[in-house]
Design a protein around this motif. Structure first.
Motif, PDB file in Angstrom:
ATOM      1  N   LEU A 195       0.640  -1.526   0.022  1.00 57.20           N
ATOM      2  CA  LEU A 195      -0.176   0.101  -0.117  1.00 57.20           C
ATOM      3  C   LEU A 195       0.814   1.199  -0.265  1.00 57.20           C
ATOM      4  O   LEU A 195       2.154   1.059   0.787  1.00 57.20           O
ATOM      5  CB  LEU A 195      -1.270  -0.080   1.278  1.00 57.20           C
ATOM      6  CG  LEU A 195      -2.219  -0.683   1.351  1.00 57.20           C
ATOM      7  CD1 LEU A 195      -1.996  -1.665   2.425  1.00 57.20           C
ATOM      8  CD2 LEU A 195      -2.812  -0.920   0.017  1.00 57.20           C
ATOM      9  N   ASP A 246     -12.247  -4.277  -4.188  1.00 53.96           N
ATOM     10  CA  ASP A 246     -13.093  -4.078  -3.577  1.00 53.96           C
ATOM     11  C   ASP A 246     -14.421  -4.417  -3.966  1.00 53.96           C
ATOM     12  O   ASP A 246     -15.429  -3.997  -4.410  1.00 53.96           O
ATOM     13  CB  ASP A 246     -13.175  -2.034  -4.466  1.00 53.96           C
ATOM     14  CG  ASP A 246     -11.864  -1.525  -3.298  1.00 53.96           C
ATOM     15  OD1 ASP A 246     -11.350  -2.544  -2.596  1.00 53.96           O
ATOM     16  OD2 ASP A 246     -11.345  -0.591  -4.196  1.00 53.96           O
ATOM     17  N   PHE A 298      -6.911  -4.793   9.874  1.00 56.19           N
ATOM     18  CA  PHE A 298      -6.382  -4.402  11.561  1.00 56.19           C
ATOM     19  C   PHE A 298      -6.303  -5.324  11.865  1.00 56.19           C
ATOM     20  O   PHE A 298      -5.633  -5.016  13.465  1.00 56.19           O
ATOM     21  CB  PHE A 298      -7.180  -3.221  11.210  1.00 56.19           C
ATOM     22  CG  PHE A 298      -6.950  -1.639  10.868  1.00 56.19           C
ATOM     23  CD1 PHE A 298      -6.422  -2.176   9.498  1.00 56.19           C
ATOM     24  CD2 PHE A 298      -7.953  -0.742  11.038  1.00 56.19           C
ATOM     25  CE1 PHE A 298      -6.107  -0.451   7.993  1.00 56.19           C
ATOM     26  CE2 PHE A 298      -7.538   0.665   9.592  1.00 56.19           C
ATOM     27  CZ  PHE A 298      -6.736   0.306   9.090  1.00 56.19           C
TER      28      PHE A 298
HETATM   29  O1    G Z   1      -8.850  -1.381  -2.097  1.00 51.66           O
HETATM   30  P1    G Z   1      -7.613  -1.813  -1.686  1.00 51.66           P
HETATM   31  O2    G Z   1      -8.112  -3.182  -1.126  1.00 51.66           O
HETATM   32  O3    G Z   1      -6.983  -1.935  -2.071  1.00 51.66           O
HETATM   33  O4    G Z   1      -7.388  -0.958   0.051  1.00 51.66           O
HETATM   34  C1    G Z   1      -6.614  -0.915   1.110  1.00 51.66           C
HETATM   35  C2    G Z   1      -7.289  -0.211   1.836  1.00 51.66           C
HETATM   36  O5    G Z   1      -7.890  -0.202   2.575  1.00 51.66           O
HETATM   37  C3    G Z   1      -5.981   0.262   2.590  1.00 51.66           C
HETATM   38  O6    G Z   1      -5.480   1.765   2.373  1.00 51.66           O
HETATM   39  C4    G Z   1      -5.653   0.269   4.218  1.00 51.66           C
HETATM   40  O7    G Z   1      -5.165   0.825   5.016  1.00 51.66           O
HETATM   41  C5    G Z   1      -7.180   0.036   4.331  1.00 51.66           C
HETATM   42  N1    G Z   1      -7.021  -1.215   4.798  1.00 51.66           N
HETATM   43  C6    G Z   1      -6.607  -2.614   4.880  1.00 51.66           C
HETATM   44  N2    G Z   1      -7.461  -2.976   6.599  1.00 51.66           N
HETATM   45  C7    G Z   1      -8.157  -1.961   7.165  1.00 51.66           C
HETATM   46  C8    G Z   1      -8.972  -2.316   8.453  1.00 51.66           C
HETATM   47  O8    G Z   1      -8.774  -3.591   8.552  1.00 51.66           O
HETATM   48  N3    G Z   1     -10.249  -1.149   8.293  1.00 51.66           N
HETATM   49  C9    G Z   1     -10.180  -0.326   8.167  1.00 51.66           C
HETATM   50  N4    G Z   1     -10.366   1.039   7.677  1.00 51.66           N
HETATM   51  N5    G Z   1      -9.391  -0.263   6.600  1.00 51.66           N
HETATM   52  C10   G Z   1      -8.604  -1.651   6.588  1.00 51.66           C
END
Ligand code: G
Ligand code: MN
Length: 609
Positions: A390, A511, A589
């Motif tokens: 990321l 997504d 997370f």
């Molecule tokens: O769209 P994509 O899957 O590429 O985005 C991943 C995004 O989702 C990253 O910006 C990451 O920081 C965020 N992300 C990953 N895990 C979590 C989570 O458990 N909760 C939230 N709110 N965001 C997350």
């Protein structure tokens, strides 16, 4: 009928049904927010001359406002309905007269009496539409108390009947304005041969500044003009456009100028008064005329137009700047907006965007653009299976810039977009080379790839060359694509994906469930897994229907032999539920934040031991 001349009587709006009929008649006339027309101005001018009053108005009563089609000696282009003297006139069959408003209990506190335009004397006659509904009025206004005899009442009635006849006649016949100054309250300027668009507008601005007029500058685009040209030849398109512009000029004397700026863009200048919203409504009305202008040369075509608008003197004082701001408002308008008004915040945002785009390239070189690694775990046994790379950006001056802000900006510029993608691939492959040397079973690395890369024929070759350079196979690379970025063409995308698969790379749909999820992505593209969006996942422990939606997506993917990744798992409850649904992998997370490489590396080492 109650006599409105009796000062104890206040007019009612009429029954709801009456008001509905009245408004329907008004709507049918299609007159609100149209430009001034000489045929109405003339009647108002005559009225002011005959009765020797400073002011004469032709007004229409909308839902909650009084709007003026013709105004002689009056600066407001609308007032609230509650203040309008004409709402009394409307309810009355004869001429309605107030000899001295300052002593009339109904009017002495009226803002139009205590303030501008300090009305004392008023005489008005209702104007009726074709079926007899009162829609507006013709009135004369004075600053001193006075009487109004029967003969005067008779003349005002005749003038009002004339307005009604004009209303019934419909749109004014073409007749080009060709004067070069500020005349009779109207701003005009003829074109000089050889003058550029900007020179002409600058000259208009000069005239407007002297006359204290406000101008709206439009940047208008016929969005479907290219389609028209596909079907009809260029000459015909040119004639069609020429005729359309002429009609706009002839029918709208407040449209001081309109001309073609580029292939599909047009610049217009409107002489307007009142609020920015009034200018926007006027622009919308002009665009509506553009849509109606569809028959010519036996061609039937509906133009789709959108526009951006800036205001003089509010937003700038030069043509170049005003046109730029109108264009900026146009290009940054929200989806669904037809006429977008420039605002200072649009300029600030655009400055910030340019700044970010400028600094991004250096960020790639000096390391302030870097990557975090978010672990992905198998749900059976909680084993680490890979990471998603990321992008993160910490700028020395701007501080942390969120990927939500910079990714969409970078995506718009091919060079920057590609630089970021190649940087991510380089980072991932270099690390894979390292892991390959030290571990029997290196983790996968997933990278976000914008859909546009899949339309570039050289993309698979570029990737292959990076792999070759590091002596790494593609087997541990996963390319994530969002469903949104793929829409244009399945065939081209599928072909690129096939070529990537030949070098071992797997594709994941990212997504999934966040936008216009299409099942076709799962069946028609050579993908290997489905990442279910956090907006779905984070709801499953809250409501049964979200749980069922998630389960359906998992089942749908499994039906195509595709494993699933639950994204954004933040709680133990969510983790248990996705496991129970047989979703194969989890990223979120709760199990692991996006983290610097050193930590990710430690996680890999820990797993190996
Ligand atoms: O769209 P994509 O899957 O590429 O985005 C991943 C995004 O989702 C990253 O910006 C990451 O920081 C965020 N992300 C990953 N895990 C979590 C989570 O458990 N909760 C939230 N709110 N965001 C997350
Ligand atoms: Mn992703």
């Amino acid at each position: 009928m109650t006599d409105p001349q009796d000062p104890k009587v206040a007019p009612s709006r009429g029954s709801v049904a009456d008001e509905k009929l009245r408004r329907a008649e008004l709507a049918g006339l299609d007159i609100l927010d149209t430009g001034p027309e000489e045929r109405f101005d003339r009647i108002a001018r005559l009225a002011a001359l005959i009765f020797d009053t400073p002011t004469a108005l032709i007004s229409f009563i909308d839902h909650d406002r009084q709007w003026f089609k013709a105004r002689i000696g009056f600066n407001l282009c609308e007032t609230s309905r509650d203040e309008a003297f004409c709402r009394y006139t409307l309810a009355y069959a004869q001429v309605f007269v107030i000899e001295d408003a300052s002593i009339d209990p109904r009017f002495r506190d009226n803002p139009l009496v205590v303030g501008y335009p300090y009305i004392r004397f008023y005489a008005g006659r209702a104007i009726r539409g074709p079926t007899g509904q009162p829609v507006g009025s013709l009135c004369v206004i004075g600053h001193n108390p006075r009487g109004f005899d029967d003969r005067s009442r008779e003349i005002l009635r005749e003038l009002a009947l004339w307005v009604e006849a004009e209303l019934a006649r419909g749109v004014e016949e073409p007749g080009r304005l060709a004067r070069t100054s500020h005349e009779g309250g109207r701003l005009v300027a003829t074109a000089d041969a050889g003058e550029t668009i900007y020179e002409h507008i600058d000259r208009l601005l000069g005239v407007a500044a002297k006359a204290n007029h406000r101008l709206a500058i439009l940047h208008m685009r016929v969005d479907n003009l290219p389609e028209f040209k596909l079907v009809h030849d260029a000459g015909r398109a040119r004639r069609f456009i020429g005729r359309w512009l002429n009609n706009l000029r002839n029918r709208n004397s407040d449209l001081l100028y309109i001309d073609r700026l580029s292939e599909t863009a047009f610049i217009g200048v409107i002489d307007y008064c009142g609020s920015a919203d009034a200018a926007r409504r006027r622009c919308d009305a002009l665009r509506a005329q553009a849509v109606q202008e569809t028959r010519f040369d036996n061609i039937h075509f509906v133009f789709n137009t959108t526009a951006g608008m800036s205001l003089f003197p509010d937003h700038a004082s030069s043509a170049a700047e005003l046109v730029n701001k109108a264009r900026l408002a146009h290009s940054t308008r929200r989806w669904g907006d037809r006429t977008a008004l420039f605002t200072p915040s649009i300029a600030l945002r655009s400055q910030r965007h340019s700044l970010l785009q400028e600094r991004f390239e250096t960020a790639l070189l000096d390391g302030s653009l870097y990557f975090h690694w978010q672990p992905i775990f198998g749900n059976a046994g909680r084993t680490l299976v890979g990471f998603e790379l990321l992008a993160r950006w910490y700028d020395a001056q701007l501080g942390a810039v969120s990927p939500n802000e910079f990714i969409p900006l970078i995506d718009r510029q091919e060079r920057l977009r590609r630089a970021l993608v190649m940087n991510a691939i380089e980072t991932a492959v270099a690390q894979l080379a390292h892991w390959q040397q030290h571990h029997d079973d290196p983790p996968d690395v997933a990278i976000n790839i914008p859909g546009s890369e899949f339309y570039r024929e050289d993309f698979p070759d570029l990737v292959a060359s990076v792999l070759r350079r590091h002596d790494v196979s593609g087997a541990h690379l996963v390319f994530e694509l969002t469903e949104r970025s793929l829409i244009p063409s399945f065939a081209a995308t599928a072909e690129t994906m096939q070529r990537l698969r030949q070098i071992g790379i797997r594709m994941a749909i990212d997504d999934f469930g966040s936008g216009y999820s299409s099942i076709a992505y799962l069946t028609e593209l050579p993908i290997s897994s489905v990442k279910i969006d956090k907006s779905v996942v984070q709801q499953i422990d809250r409501a049964a229907q979200h749980y069922r939606l998630m389960q359906s997506i998992v089942d749908l993917a499994h039906g195509q032999n595709l494993p699933t990744v639950a994204e954004g798992v933040e709680t133990r409850a969510q983790l248990e539920l996705v496991t129970e649904m047989h979703c194969e992998y989890t990223q979120g997370f709760f199990l692991g934040y996006p983290q610097p490489l050193a930590q990710a590396d430690a996680l890999v080492a820990q797993q190996a031991s």
